[in-house]
Write a protein that holds these residues in place. Structure first.
Motif, PDB file in Angstrom:
ATOM      1  N   ASP A   1     -57.724 -25.077  19.480  1.00 16.42           N
ATOM      2  CA  ASP A   1     -58.839 -24.294  19.129  1.00 16.42           C
ATOM      3  C   ASP A   1     -59.342 -24.428  17.656  1.00 16.42           C
ATOM      4  OD1 ASP A   1     -58.222 -23.356  21.791  1.00 16.42           O
ATOM      5  OD2 ASP A   1     -56.958 -21.808  21.064  1.00 16.42           O
ATOM      6  N   TYR A   2     -58.873 -25.408  17.216  1.00 19.54           N
ATOM      7  CA  TYR A   2     -59.354 -25.718  15.677  1.00 19.54           C
ATOM      8  C   TYR A   2     -60.061 -26.967  15.318  1.00 19.54           C
ATOM      9  CZ  TYR A   2     -56.561 -21.354  15.001  1.00 19.54           C
ATOM     10  OH  TYR A   2     -55.958 -20.173  15.140  1.00 19.54           O
TER      11      TYR A   2
ATOM     12  N   HIS B   1     -58.983 -29.011   2.424  1.00 21.71           N
ATOM     13  CA  HIS B   1     -58.748 -27.534   1.957  1.00 21.71           C
ATOM     14  C   HIS B   1     -58.021 -27.113   0.884  1.00 21.71           C
ATOM     15  CE1 HIS B   1     -58.204 -23.017   1.903  1.00 21.71           C
ATOM     16  NE2 HIS B   1     -56.744 -23.210   2.338  1.00 21.71           N
ATOM     17  N   TYR B   2     -56.753 -27.985   0.632  1.00 20.63           N
ATOM     18  CA  TYR B   2     -55.788 -27.626  -0.515  1.00 20.63           C
ATOM     19  C   TYR B   2     -55.894 -28.774  -1.530  1.00 20.63           C
ATOM     20  CZ  TYR B   2     -53.121 -24.405   2.385  1.00 20.63           C
ATOM     21  OH  TYR B   2     -52.572 -23.383   3.087  1.00 20.63           O
TER      22      TYR B   2
ATOM     23  N   LYS C   1     -64.511 -36.068  11.268  1.00 24.89           N
ATOM     24  CA  LYS C   1     -65.041 -34.734  11.732  1.00 24.89           C
ATOM     25  C   LYS C   1     -64.143 -33.787  10.677  1.00 24.89           C
ATOM     26  CE  LYS C   1     -66.845 -35.931  16.055  1.00 24.89           C
ATOM     27  NZ  LYS C   1     -67.091 -35.653  17.421  1.00 24.89           N
ATOM     28  N   ALA C   2     -63.262 -34.113  10.079  1.00 22.95           N
ATOM     29  CA  ALA C   2     -62.458 -33.055   9.090  1.00 22.95           C
ATOM     30  C   ALA C   2     -63.171 -32.717   7.934  1.00 22.95           C
ATOM     31  CB  ALA C   2     -61.546 -33.995   8.311  1.00 22.95           C
ATOM     32  N   SER C   3     -63.123 -31.288   7.786  1.00 22.32           N
ATOM     33  CA  SER C   3     -63.917 -30.286   6.812  1.00 22.32           C
ATOM     34  C   SER C   3     -62.668 -29.294   6.217  1.00 22.32           C
ATOM     35  CB  SER C   3     -64.815 -29.639   7.487  1.00 22.32           C
ATOM     36  OG  SER C   3     -64.312 -28.441   8.190  1.00 22.32           O
ATOM     37  N   ALA C   4     -62.861 -28.999   5.009  1.00 25.04           N
ATOM     38  CA  ALA C   4     -62.035 -28.298   4.319  1.00 25.04           C
ATOM     39  C   ALA C   4     -62.134 -26.617   4.891  1.00 25.04           C
ATOM     40  CB  ALA C   4     -62.430 -27.878   2.824  1.00 25.04           C
ATOM     41  N   GLU C   5     -63.364 -26.418   5.789  1.00 27.04           N
ATOM     42  CA  GLU C   5     -63.371 -25.214   6.357  1.00 27.04           C
ATOM     43  C   GLU C   5     -62.691 -25.078   7.564  1.00 27.04           C
ATOM     44  OE1 GLU C   5     -66.621 -25.805   3.653  1.00 27.04           O
ATOM     45  OE2 GLU C   5     -66.130 -26.960   5.484  1.00 27.04           O
ATOM     46  N   LYS C   6     -62.492 -26.232   8.393  1.00 30.83           N
ATOM     47  CA  LYS C   6     -61.549 -26.382   9.482  1.00 30.83           C
ATOM     48  C   LYS C   6     -60.117 -26.139   9.055  1.00 30.83           C
ATOM     49  CE  LYS C   6     -64.481 -29.367  12.331  1.00 30.83           C
ATOM     50  NZ  LYS C   6     -64.511 -30.674  13.046  1.00 30.83           N
TER      51      LYS C   6
ATOM     52  N   ARG D   1     -59.282 -22.396   8.092  1.00 23.45           N
ATOM     53  CA  ARG D   1     -59.435 -21.726   9.337  1.00 23.45           C
ATOM     54  C   ARG D   1     -58.234 -21.838  10.014  1.00 23.45           C
ATOM     55  NH1 ARG D   1     -61.212 -21.192  14.743  1.00 23.45           N
ATOM     56  NH2 ARG D   1     -61.576 -23.414  15.035  1.00 23.45           N
ATOM     57  N   TYR D   2     -57.547 -23.043  10.196  1.00 19.28           N
ATOM     58  CA  TYR D   2     -56.351 -23.426  10.952  1.00 19.28           C
ATOM     59  C   TYR D   2     -55.037 -22.896  10.039  1.00 19.28           C
ATOM     60  CZ  TYR D   2     -52.495 -26.036  12.773  1.00 19.28           C
ATOM     61  OH  TYR D   2     -51.170 -26.375  13.553  1.00 19.28           O
ATOM     62  N   MET D   3     -55.036 -23.171   8.599  1.00 17.17           N
ATOM     63  CA  MET D   3     -53.881 -22.738   7.729  1.00 17.17           C
ATOM     64  C   MET D   3     -53.637 -21.196   7.585  1.00 17.17           C
ATOM     65  SD  MET D   3     -52.229 -25.318   7.533  1.00 17.17           S
ATOM     66  CE  MET D   3     -51.187 -24.582   6.287  1.00 17.17           C
ATOM     67  N   LYS D   4     -54.675 -20.462   7.800  1.00 13.27           N
ATOM     68  CA  LYS D   4     -54.753 -19.228   7.746  1.00 13.27           C
ATOM     69  C   LYS D   4     -53.666 -18.476   8.797  1.00 13.27           C
ATOM     70  CE  LYS D   4     -57.489 -14.717   7.960  1.00 13.27           C
ATOM     71  NZ  LYS D   4     -56.504 -13.810   7.871  1.00 13.27           N
ATOM     72  N   PRO D   5     -53.688 -18.654  10.123  1.00 12.05           N
ATOM     73  CA  PRO D   5     -52.700 -18.213  11.152  1.00 12.05           C
ATOM     74  C   PRO D   5     -51.292 -19.013  10.726  1.00 12.05           C
ATOM     75  CG  PRO D   5     -54.323 -19.562  12.393  1.00 12.05           C
ATOM     76  CD  PRO D   5     -54.598 -19.412  10.895  1.00 12.05           C
TER      77      PRO D   5
END
Length: 139
Positions: free
Chosen positions: A40-41, A60-61, A109-114, A117-121
Motif C-alpha cells: 500500500d506504500y 527518508h533517513y 520511483k523512490a522518494s523520501a516521502e514514500k 509514510r512507510y516507516m511511520k507505521p
C-alpha cells in the motif's frame, strides 16, 4: 531486540542456542521491512533488493547517501525453479547471474516521502514492541 535490515539474516538458530544457555535472557529478532506489508506504500511489484522501498526509506533517513542518477533499473533474472520464486523454498542468489547491478526492483520511483509514510507505521509497531517488552514478562 535485534533489528535486522537485511533479508536472509535469520537469527533463529542462534537465538535458540543462546536461549538454552541463558534461559533468563530474552532475545527478540525483527526484520523492519516485513513488519508492515509494503504493497500500500510503493508502486513496485518486484522489489526486494535496493528497489523502490529500500531506496525510499534510505532517502527518508539519509538522502545524502542516495544518488538516483547512478542507480540501475533493478532488472533481474528470477530463478528457473518456480517454487523458489514463489518462496516455497529458499536458496541464496548468485548475484552475478540474478542481476546486472545487484538490484532487484527499480529504485527510480523512490522518494523520501514514500519512505517516511512507510516507516511511520513500522516505527509505531516497533515502539509498541519495545514498550510491551519493557512492561512485563514473556508469559
Amino acid at each position: 531486540i535485534i533489528l535486522s535490515g537485511h533479508g536472509g539474516n535469520n537469527f533463529k538458530g542462534m537465538i535458540r542456542d543462546l536461549a538454552f544457555v541463558y534461559p533468563d535472557f530474552l532475545i527478540i529478532a525483527a526484520d523492519w521491512f516485513s513488519i508492515v506489508p509494503p504493497k500500500d506504500y510503493f508502486e513496485a511489484v518486484v522489489d526486494d533488493h535496493a528497489g523502490e522501498s529500500e531506496t525510499s526509506v534510505m532517502m527518508h533517513y539519509h538522502p545524502e547517501l542516495v544518488n538516483l542518477a547512478e542507480a540501475g533499473d533493478g532488472e533481474s533474472q528470477p530463478f528457473a525453479i518456480p517454487s523458489l520464486n514463489e518462496k516455497v523454498g529458499w536458496a541464496p542468489r548468485h548475484w552475478d547471474k540474478a542481476t546486472v547491478d545487484s538490484g532487484v526492483g527499480n529504485p527510480k520511483k523512490a522518494s523520501a516521502e514514500k519512505g517516511e509514510r512507510y516507516m511511520k507505521p513500522v516505527v509505531e509497531k516497533l515502539s509498541k514492541l519495545f514498550t510491551e517488552v519493557g512492561q512485563g514478562s514473556l508469559y
